[in-house]
Design a protein around this motif. Structure first.
Motif, short mmCIF file in Angstrom:
data_model
loop_
_atom_site.label_atom_id
_atom_site.label_comp_id
_atom_site.label_asym_id
_atom_site.label_seq_id
_atom_site.Cartn_x
_atom_site.Cartn_y
_atom_site.Cartn_z
N THR A 53 21.59 -5.15 6.24
CA THR A 53 22.88 -4.82 5.65
C THR A 53 23.24 -3.34 5.80
OG1 THR A 53 22.53 -6.55 4.04
CG2 THR A 53 24.29 -4.99 3.57
N TYR A 54 22.34 -2.46 5.38
CA TYR A 54 22.66 -1.04 5.38
C TYR A 54 21.91 -0.28 6.48
CZ TYR A 54 24.76 -2.14 0.93
OH TYR A 54 25.52 -2.71 -0.04
N VAL A 55 20.60 -0.19 6.32
CA VAL A 55 19.80 0.57 7.28
C VAL A 55 18.57 -0.26 7.65
CG1 VAL A 55 18.55 2.71 7.70
CG2 VAL A 55 20.55 2.75 6.23
N PRO A 56 18.59 -0.92 8.80
CA PRO A 56 17.39 -1.65 9.22
C PRO A 56 16.25 -0.67 9.49
CG PRO A 56 19.24 -2.08 10.71
CD PRO A 56 19.68 -1.04 9.73
N LYS A 57 15.04 -1.06 9.09
CA LYS A 57 13.87 -0.20 9.27
C LYS A 57 12.79 -0.96 10.02
CE LYS A 57 14.68 2.25 4.98
NZ LYS A 57 14.17 2.56 3.66
N PHE A 58 12.25 -0.32 11.05
CA PHE A 58 11.11 -0.86 11.77
C PHE A 58 9.87 -0.53 10.95
CE2 PHE A 58 7.68 -0.50 14.89
CZ PHE A 58 7.77 -1.75 15.48
N THR A 59 9.05 -1.54 10.63
CA THR A 59 7.91 -1.35 9.74
C THR A 59 6.67 -2.02 10.29
OG1 THR A 59 9.45 -1.37 7.88
CG2 THR A 59 7.16 -1.63 7.35
N LEU A 60 5.50 -1.44 10.00
CA LEU A 60 4.21 -2.02 10.36
C LEU A 60 3.52 -2.51 9.10
CD1 LEU A 60 2.94 0.70 12.86
CD2 LEU A 60 4.00 -1.49 13.42
N PHE A 61 2.82 -3.65 9.19
CA PHE A 61 2.10 -4.24 8.07
C PHE A 61 0.67 -4.57 8.50
CE2 PHE A 61 6.52 -5.59 7.83
CZ PHE A 61 6.86 -5.29 6.53
N GLY A 62 -0.21 -4.71 7.55
CA GLY A 62 -1.55 -5.21 7.82
C GLY A 62 -2.64 -4.33 7.24
N GLU A 63 -3.87 -4.81 7.34
CA GLU A 63 -5.02 -4.08 6.80
C GLU A 63 -5.20 -2.72 7.46
OE1 GLU A 63 -8.70 -6.22 6.32
OE2 GLU A 63 -7.60 -8.07 5.94
N THR A 64 -4.90 -2.63 8.75
CA THR A 64 -5.03 -1.35 9.46
C THR A 64 -4.09 -0.32 8.87
OG1 THR A 64 -5.60 -2.56 11.47
CG2 THR A 64 -4.95 -0.27 11.73
N VAL A 65 -2.86 -0.73 8.57
CA VAL A 65 -1.88 0.18 7.97
C VAL A 65 -2.34 0.57 6.57
CG1 VAL A 65 0.51 0.41 7.20
CG2 VAL A 65 0.00 -0.79 9.33
N SER A 66 -2.85 -0.40 5.81
CA SER A 66 -3.33 -0.12 4.45
C SER A 66 -4.49 0.88 4.48
CB SER A 66 -3.76 -1.41 3.76
OG SER A 66 -2.66 -2.27 3.61
N MET A 67 -5.39 0.74 5.46
CA MET A 67 -6.51 1.67 5.58
C MET A 67 -6.01 3.08 5.88
SD MET A 67 -9.68 1.82 8.32
CE MET A 67 -10.13 0.13 8.05
N ALA A 68 -5.07 3.20 6.81
CA ALA A 68 -4.53 4.53 7.14
C ALA A 68 -3.81 5.13 5.93
CB ALA A 68 -3.58 4.42 8.34
N GLU A 69 -3.08 4.31 5.18
CA GLU A 69 -2.38 4.80 3.99
C GLU A 69 -3.36 5.28 2.94
OE1 GLU A 69 -0.02 1.42 2.81
OE2 GLU A 69 1.69 2.07 4.00
N GLU A 70 -4.47 4.56 2.76
CA GLU A 70 -5.49 4.95 1.78
C GLU A 70 -6.15 6.27 2.19
OE1 GLU A 70 -7.73 5.15 -1.53
OE2 GLU A 70 -6.13 3.70 -1.15
N MET A 71 -6.45 6.40 3.47
CA MET A 71 -7.04 7.66 3.94
C MET A 71 -6.07 8.82 3.75
SD MET A 71 -9.30 6.69 7.31
CE MET A 71 -7.93 6.05 8.23
#
Length: 89
Positions: A53-71
């Motif tokens: 509707t407003y601003v489409p966002k390209f996003t990544l999901f998964g355990e690999t992304v969660s690990m990088a976010e935690e680090m």
């Protein structure tokens, strides 16, 4: 020719170093310095576009992304944390 995971990891590590260098001289109006933390991980991800509707966002999901976010969130400002798998590529 398709690049392998080692090339991708090397490229993103170089980007991370460049990003840290790019913000070294930035500061807020009150004089506080801008510092970023970075987490790098290697593995499978799912990619998709969220929102139309407003601003489409390209996003990544998964355990690999969660690990990088935690680090990243537990890291020190101005530093890069890297998973063991990424380091061995």
């Amino acid at each position: 020719e398709r690049e392998g995971p080692a090339t991708g990891a090397s490229n993103i590590a170089k980007f991370a170093l460049d990003a840290i260098e790019a913000v070294e001289d930035l500061e807020f109006e009150d004089g506080r310095r801008v510092k970023i933390r970075i987490g790098l991980a290697t593995g499978p991800v799912v990619a998709g576009v969220i929102g139309t509707t407003y601003v489409p966002k390209f996003t990544l999901f998964g355990e690999t992304v969660s690990m990088a976010e935690e680090m990243e969130s537990s890291g020190m400002p101005g530093k890069i944390q890297c998973s063991r798998e990424t380091m061995t590529l």
